[in-house]
Write a protein that holds these residues in place. Structure first.
Motif: not given
Length: 296
Positions: A125-132, A161-174
């Protein structure tokens, strides 16, 4: 490989290694950038992006891996681009969804150059996805990953090619994810680029009505939802008995996400690594009109 069982399910694979593309019958449902970096590059992305921060001996390891390429970054981008291009061609104009790197730092710990990434107390639950992606220490690596996508889509013409964004914790991160991609020339909607949400956190499922306006669809990872809904660590063998993708809480999350995507008229894919061992889950998914599952 696409397999059909007696229940009518069809299965597609997660592309983790370019060797999978040599199987003429392989059907790729999702591409894992984490997997390709590990298998085809074998060097920590930070070591590629900032080679001069390494010791001389470590720099030599990276330079040897890059071979005759003009720089480690060019080797990295070209190698991964070529894999995506081949996979996109094999998709035969069908969407090839590419999951951007979202694994925790422990996943990369064995790669040469991993000392450039901070050791976390709880990587899960560390620095992953959008936070990273948004973290300055990761920015050069993120830029390289985006360059791979741009070359494959724009220079090589693989517009499927399409993208999939991982580990989006909040709508702000979206919103942050969409902005960061746009800054790199990957604007959602431009040249038909679609961006999907990797629905792997309970918040993603529970608040899918809020998340979906930022994205073109969902990719529901049942295993990850189960992990976070039940507070599990899949790598902790003593907790294996607790892993249950058929848990009622997990299924309620999946059901809500499926309904939201349907109501919004947006595409929704499902991922499950344990689907072959879960006949009850297969039956449940079929009852909810899910007939194709991405697995391994």
């Amino acid at each position: 490989m696409t397999n059909n069982n007696q229940s009518g399910f069809s299965f597609t694979e997660i592309l983790l290694d370019p060797a999978q593309l040599e199987q003429s019958t392989a059907t790729i449902g999702l591409v894992s950038m984490d997997g390709l970096i590990n298998s085809a590059i074998g060097i920590h992305p930070y070591a590629v992006a900032e080679t001069t921060k390494l010791t001389e001996q470590q720099q030599q390891v990276v330079l040897e891996a890059a071979g005759d390429y003009e720089s480690p970054t060019e080797w990295y981008v070209t190698t991964l681009t070529n894999i995506l291009v081949e996979a996109a061609k094999n998709a035969d104009n069908k969407p090839l969804r590419v999951r951007l790197s979202g694994a925790d730092s422990h996943y990369r710990r064995t790669l040469p150059g991993s000392e450039l990434e901070a050791i976390e107390v709880n990587p899960l639950i560390g620095l992953r996805g959008v936070s990273r992606f948004a973290d300055l220490s990761h920015r050069k690596s993120f830029n390289l990953e985006c360059e791979v996508i741009k070359r494959a889509r724009n220079s090589e013409g693989m517009a499927n090619i399409e993208l999939v964004v991982p580990f989006v914790r909040t709508c702000s991160e979206a919103a942050t994810a969409i902005d960061l991609l746009a800054e790199q020339g990957l604007c959602r909607g431009a040249n038909g680029l679609k961006v999907h949400l990797m629905c792997e956190l309970p918040a993603n499922a529970l608040m899918s009505e809020k998340f979906l306006p930022y994205f073109d669809g969902l990719v529901i990872d049942i295993d990850q939802l189960g992990q976070f809904a039940l507070g599990l660590d899949q790598e902790h063998k003593s907790l294996n008995y607790l892993h249950d993708d058929q848990n009622e809480a997990v299924l309620q999350l999946v059901k809500h996400a499926l309904k939201t995507a349907e109501s919004a008229g947006k595409v929704c894919e499902v991922v499950s690594h344990y689907i072959h061992k879960a006949p009850k889950l297969q039956k449940w998914l079929l009852e909810h009109e899910v007939q194709s599952v991405i697995s391994q």
